[in-house]
Design an enzyme around this catalytic site. Structure first.
Site, PDB file in Angstrom:
ATOM      1  N   GLY A  87       1.738  -7.519  -0.782  1.00 37.05           N
ATOM      2  CA  GLY A  87       1.793  -6.574  -1.903  1.00 37.05           C
ATOM      3  C   GLY A  87       1.043  -7.125  -3.102  1.00 37.05           C
ATOM      4  N   THR A 105      -2.560   4.925   8.553  1.00 35.53           N
ATOM      5  CA  THR A 105      -2.650   5.605   7.262  1.00 35.53           C
ATOM      6  C   THR A 105      -3.584   4.815   6.345  1.00 35.53           C
ATOM      7  OG1 THR A 105      -0.423   6.455   7.569  1.00 35.53           O
ATOM      8  CG2 THR A 105      -1.250   6.454   5.322  1.00 35.53           C
ATOM      9  N   PHE A 155       0.838  -1.210   0.000  1.00 35.95           N
ATOM     10  CA  PHE A 155       0.000   0.000   0.000  1.00 35.95           C
ATOM     11  C   PHE A 155       0.876   1.266   0.000  1.00 35.95           C
ATOM     12  CE2 PHE A 155      -2.126   2.782   3.388  1.00 35.95           C
ATOM     13  CZ  PHE A 155      -2.685   3.635   2.449  1.00 35.95           C
ATOM     14  N   ARG A 205      -8.052  -4.085   7.946  1.00 39.10           N
ATOM     15  CA  ARG A 205      -7.903  -2.817   8.666  1.00 39.10           C
ATOM     16  C   ARG A 205      -9.238  -2.086   8.673  1.00 39.10           C
ATOM     17  NH1 ARG A 205      -1.787  -0.775   7.114  1.00 39.10           N
ATOM     18  NH2 ARG A 205      -1.978  -1.999   5.234  1.00 39.10           N
ATOM     19  N   THR A 216      11.117 -10.801   9.447  1.00 41.99           N
ATOM     20  CA  THR A 216      11.145  -9.782   8.394  1.00 41.99           C
ATOM     21  C   THR A 216      11.621  -8.445   8.953  1.00 41.99           C
ATOM     22  OG1 THR A 216       9.413 -10.858   7.101  1.00 41.99           O
ATOM     23  CG2 THR A 216       9.708  -8.504   6.744  1.00 41.99           C
ATOM     24  N   LYS A 248      25.447   0.342   4.872  1.00 41.18           N
ATOM     25  CA  LYS A 248      26.817   0.544   5.374  1.00 41.18           C
ATOM     26  C   LYS A 248      27.835   0.312   4.249  1.00 41.18           C
ATOM     27  CE  LYS A 248      29.922  -1.916   8.444  1.00 41.18           C
ATOM     28  NZ  LYS A 248      29.996  -3.110   9.287  1.00 41.18           N
ATOM     29  N   PHE A 300       3.918 -10.912  -0.349  1.00 38.95           N
ATOM     30  CA  PHE A 300       3.097 -11.528   0.706  1.00 38.95           C
ATOM     31  C   PHE A 300       1.789 -10.750   0.845  1.00 38.95           C
ATOM     32  CE2 PHE A 300       2.221 -11.824   5.440  1.00 38.95           C
ATOM     33  CZ  PHE A 300       1.445 -12.952   5.295  1.00 38.95           C
ATOM     34  N   ASP A 323      10.027  -6.747  -3.425  1.00 41.52           N
ATOM     35  CA  ASP A 323       8.863  -7.273  -2.699  1.00 41.52           C
ATOM     36  C   ASP A 323       8.803  -8.798  -2.830  1.00 41.52           C
ATOM     37  OD1 ASP A 323       6.181  -5.368  -1.828  1.00 41.52           O
ATOM     38  OD2 ASP A 323       5.995  -7.542  -1.717  1.00 41.52           O
ATOM     39  N   TYR A 333       4.870  -8.011  15.789  1.00 43.36           N
ATOM     40  CA  TYR A 333       5.000  -6.784  14.991  1.00 43.36           C
ATOM     41  C   TYR A 333       5.646  -5.676  15.828  1.00 43.36           C
ATOM     42  CZ  TYR A 333       3.352  -2.875  12.028  1.00 43.36           C
ATOM     43  OH  TYR A 333       3.259  -1.767  11.221  1.00 43.36           O
TER      44      TYR A 333
HETATM   45  P1  NAD Z   1       1.555  -3.579   3.167  1.00 39.23           P
HETATM   46  O1  NAD Z   1       1.323  -4.908   3.798  1.00 39.23           O
HETATM   47  O2  NAD Z   1       0.616  -3.122   2.122  1.00 39.23           O
HETATM   48  O3  NAD Z   1       3.019  -3.505   2.557  1.00 39.23           O
HETATM   49  C1  NAD Z   1       4.100  -4.249   3.030  1.00 39.23           C
HETATM   50  C2  NAD Z   1       4.861  -4.807   1.828  1.00 39.23           C
HETATM   51  O4  NAD Z   1       5.990  -5.556   2.289  1.00 39.23           O
HETATM   52  C3  NAD Z   1       4.012  -5.761   0.989  1.00 39.23           C
HETATM   53  O5  NAD Z   1       4.122  -5.435  -0.365  1.00 39.23           O
HETATM   54  C4  NAD Z   1       4.593  -7.137   1.300  1.00 39.23           C
HETATM   55  O6  NAD Z   1       4.425  -8.070   0.263  1.00 39.23           O
HETATM   56  C5  NAD Z   1       6.048  -6.782   1.563  1.00 39.23           C
HETATM   57  N1  NAD Z   1       6.747  -7.765   2.394  1.00 39.23           N
HETATM   58  C6  NAD Z   1       6.308  -8.338   3.547  1.00 39.23           C
HETATM   59  N2  NAD Z   1       7.215  -9.201   4.016  1.00 39.23           N
HETATM   60  C7  NAD Z   1       8.263  -9.173   3.143  1.00 39.23           C
HETATM   61  C8  NAD Z   1       9.511  -9.853   3.066  1.00 39.23           C
HETATM   62  N3  NAD Z   1       9.862 -10.755   3.999  1.00 39.23           N
HETATM   63  N4  NAD Z   1      10.324  -9.603   2.029  1.00 39.23           N
HETATM   64  C9  NAD Z   1       9.973  -8.713   1.064  1.00 39.23           C
HETATM   65  N5  NAD Z   1       8.811  -8.033   1.083  1.00 39.23           N
HETATM   66  C10 NAD Z   1       7.958  -8.261   2.111  1.00 39.23           C
HETATM   67  O7  NAD Z   1       1.620  -2.526   4.356  1.00 39.23           O
HETATM   68  P2  NAD Z   1       1.766  -0.937   4.333  1.00 39.23           P
HETATM   69  O8  NAD Z   1       0.592  -0.382   5.013  1.00 39.23           O
HETATM   70  O9  NAD Z   1       2.103  -0.462   2.976  1.00 39.23           O
HETATM   71  O10 NAD Z   1       3.004  -0.740   5.299  1.00 39.23           O
HETATM   72  C11 NAD Z   1       4.306  -0.474   4.798  1.00 39.23           C
HETATM   73  C12 NAD Z   1       5.252  -0.240   5.967  1.00 39.23           C
HETATM   74  O11 NAD Z   1       4.807   0.868   6.738  1.00 39.23           O
HETATM   75  C13 NAD Z   1       5.338  -1.440   6.910  1.00 39.23           C
HETATM   76  O12 NAD Z   1       6.679  -1.597   7.326  1.00 39.23           O
HETATM   77  C14 NAD Z   1       4.474  -1.014   8.078  1.00 39.23           C
HETATM   78  O13 NAD Z   1       4.905  -1.597   9.278  1.00 39.23           O
HETATM   79  C15 NAD Z   1       4.647   0.496   8.083  1.00 39.23           C
HETATM   80  N6  NAD Z   1       3.475   1.148   8.694  1.00 39.23           N
HETATM   81  C16 NAD Z   1       2.292   1.254   8.016  1.00 39.23           C
HETATM   82  C17 NAD Z   1       1.197   1.854   8.638  1.00 39.23           C
HETATM   83  C18 NAD Z   1      -0.130   2.029   7.942  1.00 39.23           C
HETATM   84  O14 NAD Z   1      -1.068   2.538   8.556  1.00 39.23           O
HETATM   85  N7  NAD Z   1      -0.279   1.693   6.687  1.00 39.23           N
HETATM   86  C19 NAD Z   1       1.307   2.314   9.957  1.00 39.23           C
HETATM   87  C20 NAD Z   1       2.522   2.143  10.613  1.00 39.23           C
HETATM   88  C21 NAD Z   1       3.608   1.587   9.964  1.00 39.23           C
HETATM   89  N1  UDP Z   2     -11.687  -2.427  14.045  1.00 33.73           N
HETATM   90  C1  UDP Z   2     -13.065  -2.569  14.071  1.00 33.73           C
HETATM   91  N2  UDP Z   2     -13.678  -3.257  13.070  1.00 33.73           N
HETATM   92  C2  UDP Z   2     -13.004  -3.789  12.014  1.00 33.73           C
HETATM   93  C3  UDP Z   2     -11.587  -3.636  11.976  1.00 33.73           C
HETATM   94  C4  UDP Z   2     -10.972  -2.966  13.010  1.00 33.73           C
HETATM   95  O1  UDP Z   2     -13.734  -2.088  15.002  1.00 33.73           O
HETATM   96  O2  UDP Z   2     -13.645  -4.383  11.127  1.00 33.73           O
HETATM   97  C5  UDP Z   2     -11.036  -1.683  15.122  1.00 33.73           C
HETATM   98  C6  UDP Z   2      -9.843  -2.404  15.773  1.00 33.73           C
HETATM   99  O3  UDP Z   2     -10.283  -3.241  16.828  1.00 33.73           O
HETATM  100  C7  UDP Z   2      -9.022  -1.234  16.265  1.00 33.73           C
HETATM  101  C8  UDP Z   2      -9.264  -0.147  15.211  1.00 33.73           C
HETATM  102  O4  UDP Z   2     -10.474  -0.516  14.528  1.00 33.73           O
HETATM  103  O5  UDP Z   2      -9.490  -0.767  17.510  1.00 33.73           O
HETATM  104  C9  UDP Z   2      -8.143  -0.021  14.184  1.00 33.73           C
HETATM  105  O6  UDP Z   2      -7.860  -1.308  13.678  1.00 33.73           O
HETATM  106  P1  UDP Z   2      -6.841  -1.574  12.488  1.00 33.73           P
HETATM  107  O7  UDP Z   2      -6.744  -3.064  12.341  1.00 33.73           O
HETATM  108  O8  UDP Z   2      -7.234  -0.787  11.299  1.00 33.73           O
HETATM  109  O9  UDP Z   2      -5.452  -0.960  12.958  1.00 33.73           O
HETATM  110  P2  UDP Z   2      -4.614  -0.962  14.325  1.00 33.73           P
HETATM  111  O10 UDP Z   2      -5.372  -1.686  15.396  1.00 33.73           O
HETATM  112  O11 UDP Z   2      -3.347  -1.636  13.961  1.00 33.73           O
HETATM  113  O12 UDP Z   2      -4.486   0.474  14.628  1.00 33.73           O
END
Ligand code: NAD
Ligand code: UDP
Length: 320
Positions: free
Chosen positions: A44, A181, A19, A192, A98, A111, A42, A39, A151
């Site tokens: 993606g 996000t 995403f 989510r 990971t 590095k 998994f 990527d 995580y």
């Molecule tokens: P996402 O799951 O859509 O993207 C993660 C990507 O990493 C995927 O394309 C997946 O295939 C790839 N991936 C997973 N394991 C892998 C591995 N072992 N080797 C290679 N690729 C691998 O999630 P996202 O929302 O796009 O999140 C991206 C990053 O941002 C993550 O590190 C996540 O922890 C961080 N993040 C996202 C949010 C959010 O709200 N979206 C919030 C906090 C942190």
């Molecule tokens: N949540 C919910 N219904 C759903 C999915 C999530 O009420 O169908 C709630 C979840 O319990 C949490 C909040 O929404 O309190 C955000 O959940 P999400 O999985 O999006 O992200 P995170 O918990 O990692 O912030």
């Protein structure tokens, strides 16, 4: 001068088909860089980067980051890691591997080739926070043996590795702590809250609220977040972070459900389910540091961001 004698900076985005990664790859191409998107697919999806495939400055690498990889790059954005609770809890041992092995391999690469490297950390490192809103100085409240720990602790260990490589090996690091996000390219089955609610509303199905819906989150639209990440990579080298990136406007989950129903014109009703274990009750970023050091704050409010996300999922559902 770049590490490789090309005219463009070569930037590696791990998790680039996910995403956030897909939006970041697009933004970096628009800024005139050469983008290597790594990527293992998994969570993606190829459709996220389909539009970028024809760009001759874009390259795809299928690779699992628990294994080392060697290449020449100038910058690394390390995003590879499943991010939604159902995805990161599916194979928790792999999730920790990971985060930790991925950080070690990317820091080792940075590095060796003297690349700048940014880590996508998370608000989850604060756990179920006892301090509200959360500033970067708060050390967090994580259950080390709970179901979210794979995580949370993986990401905490990655932060530790970043700062040890910085102190020990002078690697040029940046750490951003991303808060919830949302936006187009979210995985429709990632569970989510925003993707779930929108899809349920568009299908007129029950909106699943976990717990009583009084828990809060602060939702940042993806365009704002990507701008913050790029600003951080461009920031002066003495600013390592960690820095919070997120939208400071806090919403109850029950209010979000009502808003999604209203914006989609849905006939859905609310359906209450037991709260998941260790679900943080409140989450809101203190973004004073990002405002001061990066001149950054979100511009897109929830109503506008939800509108764009609803359009994305409406189009996606109509294709099926
Ligand atoms: P996402 O799951 O859509 O993207 C993660 C990507 O990493 C995927 O394309 C997946 O295939 C790839 N991936 C997973 N394991 C892998 C591995 N072992 N080797 C290679 N690729 C691998 O999630 P996202 O929302 O796009 O999140 C991206 C990053 O941002 C993550 O590190 C996540 O922890 C961080 N993040 C996202 C949010 C959010 O709200 N979206 C919030 C906090 C942190
Ligand atoms: N949540 C919910 N219904 C759903 C999915 C999530 O009420 O169908 C709630 C979840 O319990 C949490 C909040 O929404 O309190 C955000 O959940 P999400 O999985 O999006 O992200 P995170 O918990 O990692 O912030």
């Amino acid at each position: 001068m770049t590490a490789y004698s090309y005219d463009r900076e070569r930037i590696l985005v791990t998790g680039g088909a996910g995403f956030l990664g897909s939006h970041l790859c697009k933004k970096l191409l628009e800024r005139g860089h050469f983008v290597l998107c790594l990527d293992n697919y998994f969570t993606g999806q190829k459709r996220n980067i389909f539009d970028l495939m024809d760009d001759r400055h874009f390259e795809l690498i299928r690779h699992d980051l628990v294994n080392p990889i060697f290449m020449e790059v100038d910058q690394i954005y390390n995003l590879a890691c499943p991010a939604s609770p159902i995805h990161y809890q599916y194979n928790p041992v792999k999730t920790t591997k990971t985060s930790v092995m991925g950080a070690i391999h990317m820091l080792g690469l940075a590095k060796r080739v003297k690349a700048k490297i940014l880590q996508a950390s998370t608000s989850e490192i604060y756990g179920d926070p006892a301090v509200h809103p959360q500033p970067e100085s708060y050390w967090g409240n994580v259950n080390t043996i709970g179901i979210r720990a794979c995580y949370d602790e993986g990401k905490r260990c990655a932060e530790t590795l970043f700062f040890d490589y910085y102190r020990q090996n002078k690697v040029n690091i940046r750490v951003v702590r991303i808060f919830n996000t949302y936006g187009p390219n979210m995985h429709p089955n990632d569970g989510r809250v925003i993707s779930n609610f929108i899809i349920q509303a568009l299908k007129d199905e029950a909106i699943t609220i976990f717990g009583d819906g009084s828990q809060t989150r602060s939702f940042c639209f993806v365009d704002d977040l990507i701008e913050g990440m790029v600003n951080m990579m461009d920031a002066p080298d003495d600013f390592t972070g960690p820095v919070n990136l997120g939208n400071p406007v806090e919403h109850k989950i029950s209010e979000l459900a009502e808003q999604v129903i209203r914006l989609t014109g849905s006939k859905s009703r609310l359906e209450f389910h037991p709260a998941p274990k260790d679900d943080p009750q409140r989450r809101q970023p203190d973004i004073s540091l990002a405002r001061e050091k990066l001149g950054w704050e979100p511009k897109i409010d929830l109503e506008k961001g939800l509108g764009r996300t609803i359009k994305y999922f409406r189009d996606l559902l109509s294709q099926k």
